[in-house]
Write a protein that holds these residues in place. Structure first.
Motif, PDB file in Angstrom:
ATOM      1  N   ARG A  18       1.110  -1.350   0.272  1.00 40.33           N
ATOM      2  CA  ARG A  18      -0.302   0.185   0.196  1.00 40.33           C
ATOM      3  C   ARG A  18       1.447   1.036   0.149  1.00 40.33           C
ATOM      4  O   ARG A  18       0.671   2.783   0.447  1.00 40.33           O
ATOM      5  CB  ARG A  18      -1.052   0.133   1.491  1.00 40.33           C
ATOM      6  CG  ARG A  18      -1.553  -1.387   1.487  1.00 40.33           C
ATOM      7  CD  ARG A  18      -2.248  -1.884   0.007  1.00 40.33           C
ATOM      8  NE  ARG A  18      -3.564  -2.152   0.761  1.00 40.33           N
ATOM      9  CZ  ARG A  18      -3.429  -3.782   0.234  1.00 40.33           C
ATOM     10  NH1 ARG A  18      -2.872  -4.156  -0.389  1.00 40.33           N
ATOM     11  NH2 ARG A  18      -4.680  -5.203   0.353  1.00 40.33           N
ATOM     12  N   GLU A  21      -0.992   5.177  -2.847  1.00 37.59           N
ATOM     13  CA  GLU A  21      -2.160   6.138  -2.378  1.00 37.59           C
ATOM     14  C   GLU A  21      -3.545   6.548  -3.571  1.00 37.59           C
ATOM     15  O   GLU A  21      -2.270   7.323  -4.770  1.00 37.59           O
ATOM     16  CB  GLU A  21      -2.209   6.238  -1.312  1.00 37.59           C
ATOM     17  CG  GLU A  21      -2.186   5.641  -0.221  1.00 37.59           C
ATOM     18  CD  GLU A  21      -2.217   6.308   1.423  1.00 37.59           C
ATOM     19  OE1 GLU A  21      -2.571   7.301   1.502  1.00 37.59           O
ATOM     20  OE2 GLU A  21      -1.729   5.346   2.433  1.00 37.59           O
ATOM     21  N   THR A  26      -2.302   5.297  -9.177  1.00 36.27           N
ATOM     22  CA  THR A  26      -2.239   3.769  -8.971  1.00 36.27           C
ATOM     23  C   THR A  26      -2.112   3.912 -10.618  1.00 36.27           C
ATOM     24  O   THR A  26      -1.696   3.279 -11.344  1.00 36.27           O
ATOM     25  CB  THR A  26      -3.687   3.099  -8.481  1.00 36.27           C
ATOM     26  OG1 THR A  26      -2.849   3.292  -7.009  1.00 36.27           O
ATOM     27  CG2 THR A  26      -3.067   1.462  -8.282  1.00 36.27           C
ATOM     28  N   ASN A  67      -3.682  -6.264  -5.328  1.00 34.65           N
ATOM     29  CA  ASN A  67      -4.462  -5.671  -4.501  1.00 34.65           C
ATOM     30  C   ASN A  67      -5.298  -5.409  -5.109  1.00 34.65           C
ATOM     31  O   ASN A  67      -5.918  -4.509  -6.083  1.00 34.65           O
ATOM     32  CB  ASN A  67      -3.660  -3.874  -4.292  1.00 34.65           C
ATOM     33  CG  ASN A  67      -4.715  -3.390  -3.191  1.00 34.65           C
ATOM     34  OD1 ASN A  67      -5.867  -3.335  -2.407  1.00 34.65           O
ATOM     35  ND2 ASN A  67      -3.868  -1.945  -2.871  1.00 34.65           N
ATOM     36  N   GLU A  70      -8.241  -2.613  -4.959  1.00 35.38           N
ATOM     37  CA  GLU A  70      -8.072  -0.987  -5.701  1.00 35.38           C
ATOM     38  C   GLU A  70      -8.521  -1.064  -6.515  1.00 35.38           C
ATOM     39  O   GLU A  70      -7.328  -1.922  -8.120  1.00 35.38           O
ATOM     40  CB  GLU A  70      -6.262  -0.886  -5.906  1.00 35.38           C
ATOM     41  CG  GLU A  70      -5.590   0.437  -6.362  1.00 35.38           C
ATOM     42  CD  GLU A  70      -6.720   2.016  -6.056  1.00 35.38           C
ATOM     43  OE1 GLU A  70      -7.354   2.014  -6.278  1.00 35.38           O
ATOM     44  OE2 GLU A  70      -6.363   1.967  -4.973  1.00 35.38           O
ATOM     45  N   GLN A 249     -10.190  12.456   7.032  1.00 42.06           N
ATOM     46  CA  GLN A 249      -8.988  12.959   6.237  1.00 42.06           C
ATOM     47  C   GLN A 249     -10.128  14.718   5.603  1.00 42.06           C
ATOM     48  O   GLN A 249      -9.794  15.441   4.964  1.00 42.06           O
ATOM     49  CB  GLN A 249      -9.417  12.038   4.750  1.00 42.06           C
ATOM     50  CG  GLN A 249      -8.316  10.722   4.863  1.00 42.06           C
ATOM     51  CD  GLN A 249      -7.729  10.828   5.040  1.00 42.06           C
ATOM     52  OE1 GLN A 249      -6.784  12.107   3.586  1.00 42.06           O
ATOM     53  NE2 GLN A 249      -6.351  10.661   5.414  1.00 42.06           N
ATOM     54  N   HIS A 287     -14.088   6.295  -4.684  1.00 43.76           N
ATOM     55  CA  HIS A 287     -13.135   5.610  -5.394  1.00 43.76           C
ATOM     56  C   HIS A 287     -13.405   4.366  -5.980  1.00 43.76           C
ATOM     57  O   HIS A 287     -12.196   3.729  -7.063  1.00 43.76           O
ATOM     58  CB  HIS A 287     -13.553   4.347  -3.734  1.00 43.76           C
ATOM     59  CG  HIS A 287     -12.040   3.463  -3.997  1.00 43.76           C
ATOM     60  ND1 HIS A 287     -10.344   3.523  -4.108  1.00 43.76           N
ATOM     61  CD2 HIS A 287     -12.089   1.766  -3.896  1.00 43.76           C
ATOM     62  CE1 HIS A 287      -9.831   2.159  -4.079  1.00 43.76           C
ATOM     63  NE2 HIS A 287     -10.567   1.730  -4.159  1.00 43.76           N
ATOM     64  N   ARG A 340      -9.120  -1.609   7.819  1.00 37.29           N
ATOM     65  CA  ARG A 340      -7.626  -0.727   8.678  1.00 37.29           C
ATOM     66  C   ARG A 340      -7.172  -1.117   9.740  1.00 37.29           C
ATOM     67  O   ARG A 340      -7.960  -2.126  10.954  1.00 37.29           O
ATOM     68  CB  ARG A 340      -8.019   0.357   8.896  1.00 37.29           C
ATOM     69  CG  ARG A 340      -8.337   1.220   7.606  1.00 37.29           C
ATOM     70  CD  ARG A 340      -7.720   2.785   7.028  1.00 37.29           C
ATOM     71  NE  ARG A 340      -7.199   2.813   7.081  1.00 37.29           N
ATOM     72  CZ  ARG A 340      -5.501   2.772   6.518  1.00 37.29           C
ATOM     73  NH1 ARG A 340      -5.973   2.360   5.350  1.00 37.29           N
ATOM     74  NH2 ARG A 340      -4.512   3.506   6.922  1.00 37.29           N
ATOM     75  N   THR A 372     -12.438   0.974   5.474  1.00 38.33           N
ATOM     76  CA  THR A 372     -11.810   2.035   4.523  1.00 38.33           C
ATOM     77  C   THR A 372     -13.300   2.562   3.800  1.00 38.33           C
ATOM     78  O   THR A 372     -13.114   3.769   3.665  1.00 38.33           O
ATOM     79  CB  THR A 372     -10.768   1.225   3.921  1.00 38.33           C
ATOM     80  OG1 THR A 372      -9.654   0.627   4.722  1.00 38.33           O
ATOM     81  CG2 THR A 372      -9.482   2.206   3.143  1.00 38.33           C
TER      82      THR A 372
END
Length: 411
Positions: A18, A21, A26, A67, A70, A249, A287, A340, A372
């Motif tokens: 990871r 990010e 990515t 991953n 992602e 965030q 995302h 997480r 997450t």
């Protein structure tokens, strides 16, 4: 390809740990890696497209397995595969139409600097014909006539017998032409990913009006550029930012908004429902956008979407085209999520007694769940704003049909 293989292994390790990010970073790194794989891959004279597709799929499978959450990695791998199929069909369409692809013009350049072009027919026209052929049938295309050239199968041995010797001598030129076109398409994809924020921000003036109140959650560069673009167009509005616990965030986004001169109010996540009645619009980043129009975003967005639905507040999602995922969400809360560390929620020193295994049950007395992402069903989304414009959730399948090939959905 020892150098390329080392690059693949290095990128796989970064994905597993990871160290990269953000969907945009990515996606950009993935496309650049695939471009290196294509440029260094030795393509045989026969079945050039199949060889490139197999090479990209082999690397893509390693990246996706590193991953799986992602989703941008799998998205851009499928985009590159679609580019290869599209360029191969473009060459086939031109060959069937009777054009000699091997007649080079001095103005066009391939990878090695040699001229290769389409006499009498631009590459854009051929690419457009290829896209229309790859696109799944719709009600409009079913009523239109099918060109005769589209019904003619493409074979590498088409033509008169007298041309067989020249064709065998020019196979390497055709191979260079395919790789050159594919690399050009990949470069265009990299440029598209890099400029998606600016293209989305250009549409801000059409959606944000004077004296409005905007609610957002989490930290997203797309949302930041979108809001700042509206302010640069002399729009005066106010932004409510949910803090996005436990990573907070929203605090980072609030600092950046204040630095850009926007009136910003930070609220707790639990205050979203209490403040939603004062909000004109909810704008969030994503995302990933699934094929059914559902959204995977930072944890807490489903709560904001439910509150917006209750008070009839538009719920707008900003997403670049590299976030459009051709998969349907089957149990997305579990399969497309990751947990997480519990240390973000609890202090181990204060809760050490509760975290001990008690009563011989084999499990701790306190379970700590720290997801997450959150999933928002398409029924709660009012509008998607992508780098190609605004779309309803029901139109997402159509965009996905334009960007991906049906043969590449399952990797």
């Amino acid at each position: 390809m020892p150098d390329v293989q080392s690059m693949v292994l290095e990128f796989v390790n970064k994905l597993r740990k990871r160290k990269i990010e953000g969907s945009q970073a990515t996606a950009r790194c993935t496309v650049e890696l695939l471009r290196s794989v294509i440029s260094h891959h030795r393509v045989p004279h026969a079945n050039q497209a199949s060889a490139l597709i197999d090479a990209v799929k082999a690397v893509g499978a390693q990246l996706v397995a590193a991953n799986p959450v992602e989703l941008a990695v799998g998205n851009v791998v499928r985009r590159v595969l679609h580019i290869i199929r599209e360029e191969d069909l473009s060459l086939a369409t031109a060959a069937v139409a009777g054009f000699d692809l091997l007649d080079a013009s001095d103005d066009d350049e391939d990878v090695n600097g040699k001229g290769i072009g389409y006499p009498g027919m631009s590459a854009a026209v051929v690419a457009a014909a290829a896209r229309s052929t790859l696109r799944p049938p719709s009600l409009q295309t079913l009523l239109e006539g099918t060109p005769e050239s589209a019904t003619v199968p493409y074979t590498s041995s088409s033509g008169a017998d007298s041309e067989s010797k020249s064709k065998s001598a020019d196979k390497s030129s055709v191979t260079r032409k395919l790789k050159h076109d594919v690399i050009e398409g990949v470069n265009q994809l990299i440029h598209e990913i890099a400029g998606c924020h600016e293209q989305i921000a250009e549409q801000a003036i059409e959606h944000i009006h004077q004296n409005e109140v905007i609610l957002t959650l989490g930290s997203s560069r797309t949302v930041l550029e979108f809001l700042c673009a509206a302010k640069e167009k002399k729009r005066s509005f106010r932004v409510f930012v949910a803090e996005g616990a436990p990573r907070y965030q929203g605090h980072l986004l609030a600092k950046e908004l204040v630095a850009r001169g926007l009136q910003t109010t930070v609220i707790t996540d639990s205050a979203v429902f209490a403040m939603i009645s004062r909000v004109n619009m909810v704008i969030i980043g994503a995302h990933a956008v699934m094929a059914n129009g559902g959204v995977i975003g930072p944890v807490g967005v489903n709560m904001a979407a439910l509150a917006a639905k209750k008070h009839a507040v538009p719920f707008v999602v900003l997403a670049g085209s590299h976030k459009l995922c051709p998969l349907y969400p089957h149990n997305p809360e579990v399969l497309l999520n990751e947990l997480r560390s519990p240390s973000e929620l609890l202090d181990f020193g204060e809760f050490s007694d509760c975290l001990d295994f008690g009563s011989g049950s084999g499990s701790p007395l306190v379970q700590v769940v720290n997801p997450t992402f959150d999933y928002v069903p398409p029924s709660l989304v009012s509008l998607f704003i992508t780098d190609t414009g605004g779309h309803n959730p029901s139109y997402m399948y159509r965009l996905i049909a334009d960007y991906y090939s049906a043969d590449d959905l399952v990797m």
